[in-house]
Scaffold this active site. Structure first.
Site, PDB file in Angstrom:
ATOM      1  N   ASP A 169      59.922  58.116  15.968  1.00 57.18           N
ATOM      2  CA  ASP A 169      59.933  58.784  17.263  1.00 57.18           C
ATOM      3  C   ASP A 169      60.188  60.264  16.970  1.00 57.18           C
ATOM      4  O   ASP A 169      60.556  60.642  15.858  1.00 57.18           O
ATOM      5  CB  ASP A 169      61.012  58.181  18.185  1.00 57.18           C
ATOM      6  CG  ASP A 169      60.765  58.549  19.650  1.00 57.18           C
ATOM      7  OD1 ASP A 169      59.962  59.476  19.910  1.00 57.18           O
ATOM      8  OD2 ASP A 169      61.364  57.936  20.540  1.00 57.18           O
TER       9      ASP A 169
HETATM   10  C1  BGC Z   1      59.881  59.700  23.222  1.00 60.84           C
HETATM   11  C2  BGC Z   1      58.621  58.972  22.831  1.00 60.84           C
HETATM   12  C3  BGC Z   1      57.447  59.912  22.935  1.00 60.84           C
HETATM   13  C4  BGC Z   1      57.713  61.114  22.064  1.00 60.84           C
HETATM   14  C5  BGC Z   1      56.570  62.119  22.082  1.00 60.84           C
HETATM   15  C6  BGC Z   1      60.064  61.006  22.478  1.00 60.84           C
HETATM   16  O1  BGC Z   1      61.100  61.728  23.025  1.00 60.84           O
HETATM   17  O2  BGC Z   1      60.993  58.859  22.997  1.00 60.84           O
HETATM   18  O3  BGC Z   1      58.420  57.858  23.660  1.00 60.84           O
HETATM   19  O4  BGC Z   1      56.280  59.250  22.541  1.00 60.84           O
HETATM   20  O5  BGC Z   1      58.890  61.764  22.532  1.00 60.84           O
HETATM   21  O6  BGC Z   1      56.476  62.763  23.292  1.00 60.84           O
END
Ligand code: BGC
Length: 759
Positions: free
Chosen positions: A269
Site C-alpha cells: 500500500d
Molecule cells: C490506500 C489504498 C490506495 C492507495 C493509493 C492508500 O492510502 O490505502 O487503498 O489504493 O492509497 O491511492
C-alpha cells in the site's frame, strides 16, 4: 495515495535518473527488448540499479490523478505502467491544465452494495464497464477491489469492502475482478490482510488466531485468487501477529503464492513496509509510491549482503510479467472517451439490484403520488464514500430530482423550505475544518445537520399522500466511524422520524425511510414507527434514480443484506475490541501521523494492537450461535412478490455437493429471488468460541433471473468441499445439515435441506 517521493518526479527527472545508469552499462544485450518470451533474459540484462528502479514506484504523470506508476527502462523496451484507484470507479483527475476536455469517470455503487446484489453477473458487468474506463483512459491496473471482511460495522472503509461473510465477499470480488480483467487491464485486490480498522491503520498490530485467518480473513482473498487470478495484490499497512504485511513472507510467499497458486505481482500500500530487504525477500514485488530513497536502499541492501539478489530478481521477473500483459506495453491507443452514458446505466442497474427492502407495508407507490420529501439527505444525496475510494463522477442526481423526473409530485412548500435551509447549511459546513484544523482532501466533509419544522410537517401531512425521509452516513479512509454519532441516530433524526410519522399517520398516510448510508445504522428503536424502509447504501451517481424506480414499482427490489443490522452496536462481537476515539484524540493516531518504523508497539489496546478475540464468530456467525436477536439479519431482504420453493435436494458430486431448488413466482409482479445455502451446526452442541463451529455459515448462493408471474427456475448451487471447514475426508460430521434461508416476499424463514448422514 501518499506521495513519499521527495521529488515529485516528472518524466524529465526520470530520464535524468535513468541516463547515468545507462552510461555505465556494458551493453551485452544491445538489441534486447522486453517481450513476454524473454523475461528471464531481460532480468539478466538489467543492472542492479535498474532492477531496484523496477520494483520501486515512480511518479510519472501520464494520467493526471493516477495513484502510481512504474519506472520505464527505455533501453530494454520497458515502459512505465500506470496504476489508479479504486473500488467504486476509476479515480483520476477530471480536468487537466490547459486542456478543455474532461476526464470524468462513472461513479458506481460502493463495494458493499455490489455484494448486496448477490448477483455475480451484475457485479461482472460493473467490472467490465469500469475496466473499459481504465483501458480508455490509458491506465493499466485498477487498485481495486477492496475485500477486507467487515469485522466491525464502524470500520471507516467498510463501504469499499463487501461483507462480513468471506464467501459472499470472495465471490463478489472474483466476479468484479473477472469483469475488469476481461477488458485487458489489471486489478489489485486489497488490503492483504486484516486491515479491519482505520484508526492507527499504518502500524496497528492485528492479533488473530490461525483459524480465524484461515476461515474468515484470508478465506475471502483465497476465494478471489483461486476463482479469478487478479493481476496484482496490495499488501496492507497493518501488522499481523507482529509482522508487517508487506514484510510477511508467510503471508505472501507461503499462503498467497504457495498454498493458493497466485501467479501475479504483489505491491505495498502507499507508504507501507519499512525494511527494503524484508519487503523484497518476502515476495512483495513492488514498493509504492516509491521514490529514490527506496532505490538506493535496495541497491545498498544487495551490496551489503542484507538482500540476496536472487530474491530481487524474482520480484523483478514478476513486475516484468505484469508489464507485458498491460495495454501500455501492447501499444493500445486509448481514446480518452469511454462511453460514460452506457456505463451510467450499468451502475444504475447494480443500484437497483443491490437496494434492500427491509420493511414493507405500503410500497410501491402509484406513479404520480404526492410525496413530501424530508431529511437533508434527500437534497444532498450521498453517492460514495471519501478518500481513495471516491470517484470524480460527472454528476450526482439528488433524490429530489430523481423523484420528480420519475413521475412523483413533490410537495412544493417542503421543497422550498429545504432548498433555503440547504443554502445556509452549505455556508456553515464550508467554514468547518474537518480535523484539528487540517482540511485534508481524503477526510469526509462536514454534513448538513437535520432540519425540523413541525408546522411545515403537519401541513404537508394534509397535502401530500405520503412522506419519504432520507437518512445519510458517510465515511472513508483514515478514520473509523464513532458508534455514538454514526451508528445511532442523532436526536435531530429521531425527532424528524417521530414528528413525520405522527403527522402522516394521524392523516392516515404512510412514511418510508430511505437509508443512504455507508454501513450499519441503528434501526431497532424506530422501525415500528414507519411503514416502509429501504437501504440503498451509497449507490453511485445514478443511485437515486434506482430508488425512484423501486418506490414506484418499476423495479422490484431483490437485494439482500451483506451485513447484519444489530439492535445495538455493542451487540457486535468485536465491539469490545474496536477503537472508538473522539476526533480530537484520533488526530494522534490518524492516517498521516504514524508510519511503521519497524517497531511493533503493544501499549494501547485497539490502537497499537487489536485483539480479534471473537475469533471466527464474526457478524451473523456470532449472533446465530449465541441466539442473539438482531434488527435485520445477514441475508435479509423483501420483495414486492412472493416465491414458492420446491423441497430442496442435495447430492454428493465430485469435490463437493450440489443443492437444487425450484423457485416459483407465485405473486403478482415479476421479480428475482435469492437462494442462500448455509451449513448448519447441530443445535445441541455447545457454543465454544475457542473450538466450536458457528450455527450458520454461508456456503453457496444464487440469484434467479427475472421470473414473471407463475414462472419457475431451478437453481443449482455447487458447494465445494474445501470451503466447508467442518467436512472431514469429504464428509460432513454427523448432525450437520445444509439449510436454505429464504427472505423474499414478506418473511425470513429457513428450510433444513438434508441430514449429512445421507451424504
Ligand atoms: C490506500 C489504498 C490506495 C492507495 C493509493 C492508500 O492510502 O490505502 O487503498 O489504493 O492509497 O491511492
Amino acid at each position: 495515495m501518499l506521495n513519499l517521493c521527495s521529488n515529485n518526479t516528472p518524466m524529465k527527472k526520470i530520464i535524468v535518473l535513468v541516463l547515468p545508469v545507462l552510461a555505465g552499462i556494458v551493453l551485452n544485450a544491445k538489441d534486447l527488448k522486453l517481450s513476454e518470451n524473454n523475461i528471464p533474459e531481460t532480468v539478466k540484462a538489467l543492472t542492479l540499479e535498474e532492477k531496484a528502479m523496477l520494483v520501486v514506484g515512480f511518479k510519472v504523470e501520464k494520467v493526471s490523478g493516477a495513484a502510481g506508476a512504474t519506472c520505464p527502462i527505455p533501453r530494454l523496451g520497458i515502459p512505465s505502467i500506470t496504476l489508479a484507484d479504486g473500488p467504486a470507479g476509476l479515480r483520476i483527475n477530471p480536468t487537466r491544465d490547459g486542456d478543455e476536455q474532461t476526464y470524468y469517470c462513472t461513479g458506481f455503487p460502493i463495494g458493499m452494495m455490489m455484494a448486496s446484489t448477490w448477483n455475480r453477473d451484475v457485479v461482472g458487468k460493473v467490472g467490465q464497464a469500469m475496466g473499459n474506463e481504465v483501458l480508455e483512459y490509458g491506465v493499466d491496473v485498477l487498485l481495486a477491489p477492496g475485500a477486507n471482511i467487515h469485522r466491525n460495522s464502524m470500520c471507516g472503509r467498510n463501504f469499499e469492502y463487501y461483507s462480513e461473510d468471506p464467501l459472499l465477499a470472495g465471490r463478489t470480488a472474483a466476479a468484479f475482478i473477472s469483469g475488469v480483467q476481461s477488458q485487458g487491464v489489471g486489478t489489485c485486490i486489497k488490503h492483504f490482510a486484516l486491515n479491519n480498522q482505520e484508526t492507527n491503520r499504518l502500524i496497528c498490530n492485528s492479533i488473530v488466531s490461525d483459524r480465524a485467518m484461515s476461515e474468515i480473513y484470508l478465506r475471502v482473498f483465497e476465494i478471489a485468487v483461486k476463482e479469478s487470478q487478479p493481476w496484482t495484490v496490495m499488501t496492507s499497512y497493518n501488522c499481523i501477529n507482529g509482522i508487517q504485511a508487506a514484510e510477511n513472507k508467510w503471508l505472501i510467499s507461503d499462503k498467497l503464492r504457495g498454498d493458493w497458486g497466485f501467479e501475479g505481482c504483489v505491491m505495498t500500500d502507499w507508504g507501507g513496509g519499512y525494511r527494503a530487504e524484508k519487503i523484497i525477500s518476502s515476495g512483495n514485488d513492488m514498493i509504492q509510491p516509491g521514490g529514490q530513497y527506496w532505490c538506493d536502499e535496495i541497491v545498498r541492501a544487495v551490496r551489503d549482503g542484507r538482500l540476496d539478489e536472487k530474491d530481487l530478481d524474482a520480484c523483478v521477473g514478476r513486475v516484468l510479467e505484469l508489464i507485458v500483459k498491460t495495454p501500455t506495453f501492447k501499444g493500445y491507443k486509448y481514446s480518452d472517451k469511454p462511453d460514460l452514458a452506457s456505463h451510467a446505466l450499468v451502475g444504475r442497474e447494480a443500484a437497483e439490484e443491490g437496494t434492500v427492502l427491509l420493511k414493507r407495508t405500503a410500497l410501491p407507490y402509484a406513479e404520480g403520488t404526492g410525496v413530501a420529501l424530508f431529511g437533508v439527505g434527500s437534497y444532498d444525496f450521498v453517492a460514495g464514500g471519501t478518500g481513495s475510494g471516491d470517484v470524480h463522477r460527472p454528476y450526482i442526481i439528488d433524490l429530489r430530482d430523481a423523484l420528480s423526473q420519475g413521475g412523483f409530485k413533490l410537495d412544493g412548500a417542503v421543497d422550498e423550505y429545504y432548498s433555503e435551509f440547504m443554502k445556509l447549511e452549505a455556508v456553515r459546513c464550508r467554514n468547518i475544518d474537518t480535523e484539528a484544523g487540517l482540511n485534508l482532501w481524503f477526510l469526509e466533509k462536514e454534513r448538513p445537520l437535520e432540519a425540523l419544522n413541525r408546522e411545515l410537517v403537519e401541513n404537508a401531512a394534509k397535502r401530500a399522500q405520503t412522506a419519504v425521509i432520507t437518512l445519510t452516513r458517510v465515511s472513508g479512509e483514515s478514520k473509523d466511524r464513532l458508534a455514538a454519532t454514526s451508528f445511532y441516530l442523532s436526536s435531530g433524526e429521531m425527532d424528524l422520524i417521530d414528528c413525520v410519522a405522527e403527522a402522516f399517520h394521524s392523516e392516515g398516510k404512510t412514511v418510508t425511510v430511505l437509508l443512504n448510508v455507508c454501513g450499519a445504522v441503528e434501526t431497532a428503536s424506530w422501525k415500528d414507527k414507519v411503514d416502509d424502509i429501504l437501504i440503498c447504501y451509497l449507490p453511485g451517481q445514478d443511485g437515486s434514480r434506482a430508488v425512484a424506480d423501486i418506490l414506484c414499482g418499476r423495479v422490484n427490489p431483490s437485494g439482500r443484506l451483506p451485513l447484519t443490522l444489530p439492535i445495538r452496536w455493542e451487540d457486535e462481537p468485536s465491539s469490545r475490541n474496536f477503537p472508538q476515539i473522539l476526533a480530537d484524540k484520533a488526530a494522534n493516531y490518524s492516517f498521516y501521523r504514524n508510519f511503521y518504523d519497524g517497531v511493533v508497539r503493544n501499549d494501547v489496546k485497539n490502537i497499537d494492537y487489536t485483539l480479534y478475540e471473537e475469533d471466527i464468530f464474526v457478524g451473523y456467525r456470532y449472533h446465530s450461535s449465541v441466539g442473539q436477536e438482531v434488527s435485520y439479519p445477514f441475508g435479509y431482504g423483501l420483495s414486492y412478490t412472493d416465491f414458492e420453493w420446491s423441497e430442496p435436494a442435495t447430492r454428493k458430486v465430485a469435490g463437493g455437493w450440489e443443492v437444487s431448488v425450484k423457485v416459483k413466482n407465485i405473486g403478482s409482479r415479476e421479480g428475482k429471488d435469492v437462494v442462500e445455502i448455509y451449513l448448519a451446526h447441530p443445535a445441541d452442541e455447545e457454543y465454544l468460541p475457542a473450538e466450536g463451529r458457528p450455527a450458520l455459515e454461508l456456503k453457496g448462493y444464487a440469484k434467479t433471473g427475472t421470473l414473471g408471474c407463475r414462472e419457475t427456475e431451478t437453481v443449482k448451487i455447487f458447494i465445494p468441499e474445501w470451503i466447508c471447514d467442518a467436512a472431514q475426508g469429504g464428509k460432513l460430521p454427523k448432525g450437520y445439515c445444509f439449510t436454505a434461508l429464504r427472505s423474499a416476499g414478506s418473511h425470513f424463514s429457513s428450510k433444513k435441506i438434508c441430514d449429512s448422514s445421507n451424504l
